[in-house]
Design a protein around this motif. Structure first.
Motif, PDB file in Angstrom:
ATOM      1  N   MET A  70       0.890  -1.157   0.000  1.00  0.00           N
ATOM      2  CA  MET A  70       0.000   0.000   0.000  1.00  0.00           C
ATOM      3  C   MET A  70       0.927   1.204   0.000  1.00  0.00           C
ATOM      4  SD  MET A  70      -3.053   1.175   2.570  1.00  0.00           S
ATOM      5  CE  MET A  70      -1.977   1.279   3.991  1.00  0.00           C
ATOM      6  N   ASN A  71       0.994   1.845  -1.145  1.00  0.00           N
ATOM      7  CA  ASN A  71       2.016   2.861  -1.374  1.00  0.00           C
ATOM      8  C   ASN A  71       3.379   2.209  -1.129  1.00  0.00           C
ATOM      9  OD1 ASN A  71       0.006   4.699  -2.099  1.00  0.00           O
ATOM     10  ND2 ASN A  71      -0.218   5.406  -0.010  1.00  0.00           N
ATOM     11  N   ASP A  72       4.111   2.613  -0.101  1.00  0.00           N
ATOM     12  CA  ASP A  72       5.424   2.020   0.163  1.00  0.00           C
ATOM     13  C   ASP A  72       5.434   1.121   1.392  1.00  0.00           C
ATOM     14  OD1 ASP A  72       6.584   3.305  -2.022  1.00  0.00           O
ATOM     15  OD2 ASP A  72       6.992   5.107  -0.856  1.00  0.00           O
ATOM     16  N   ILE A  73       4.258   0.697   1.852  1.00  0.00           N
ATOM     17  CA  ILE A  73       4.152  -0.103   3.070  1.00  0.00           C
ATOM     18  C   ILE A  73       3.725  -1.528   2.721  1.00  0.00           C
ATOM     19  CG2 ILE A  73       2.957  -0.331   5.292  1.00  0.00           C
ATOM     20  CD1 ILE A  73       2.409   2.726   5.070  1.00  0.00           C
ATOM     21  N   ALA A  74       4.491  -2.504   3.203  1.00  0.00           N
ATOM     22  CA  ALA A  74       4.129  -3.912   3.029  1.00  0.00           C
ATOM     23  C   ALA A  74       2.995  -4.228   3.998  1.00  0.00           C
ATOM     24  CB  ALA A  74       5.331  -4.799   3.300  1.00  0.00           C
TER      25      ALA A  74
END
Length: 118
Positions: A70-74
């Motif tokens: 999610m965007n840059d978050i796992a």
């Protein structure tokens, strides 16, 4: 390669292939109590055992392993093991993102991956 969809301007969900750098995060997710309770193997896994398994998966051409971003978050993981004409799916969502529809969205993304691959 990334498979994804934009939902809102601020939210971008996509799958990216698992990399060696993901080993620690996947280990933490796998050993979480609620994940173990819903797994075939309910016992905690030792890190060395996890790393042997993980390195084998990275080299297995019959398995497709992705991290849901999610965007840059796992926020989750999905793995599909090919067995003949079937695909055995294993997936999980990080605790703080559960019950928000991400599992369903991840399944749609992996389905799109295989449709595009044909």
């Amino acid at each position: 390669m990334q498979i994804g969809c934009g939902e809102k301007m601020s939210l971008r969900l996509y799958l990216r292939p698992v990399e060696l750098k993901d080993a620690e995060q996947l280990f933490q997710w796998r050993n979480e109590k609620s994940v173990r309770e819903n797994s075939f193997s309910m016992e905690p896994i030792q890190y060395e055992e996890h790393m042997r398994w993980f390195k084998n998966i990275l080299n297995d051409t019959e398995q497709f392993f992705f991290v849901l971003m999610m965007n840059d978050i796992a926020i989750g993981q999905i793995r599909v093991k090919r067995e003949g004409n079937l695909g055995i799916i294993n997936y999980s969502i990080a605790t703080q993102y559960r019950a928000q529809g991400y599992g369903k969205k991840m399944l749609i993304l992996i389905e799109n991956y295989f449709v595009q691959a044909d």
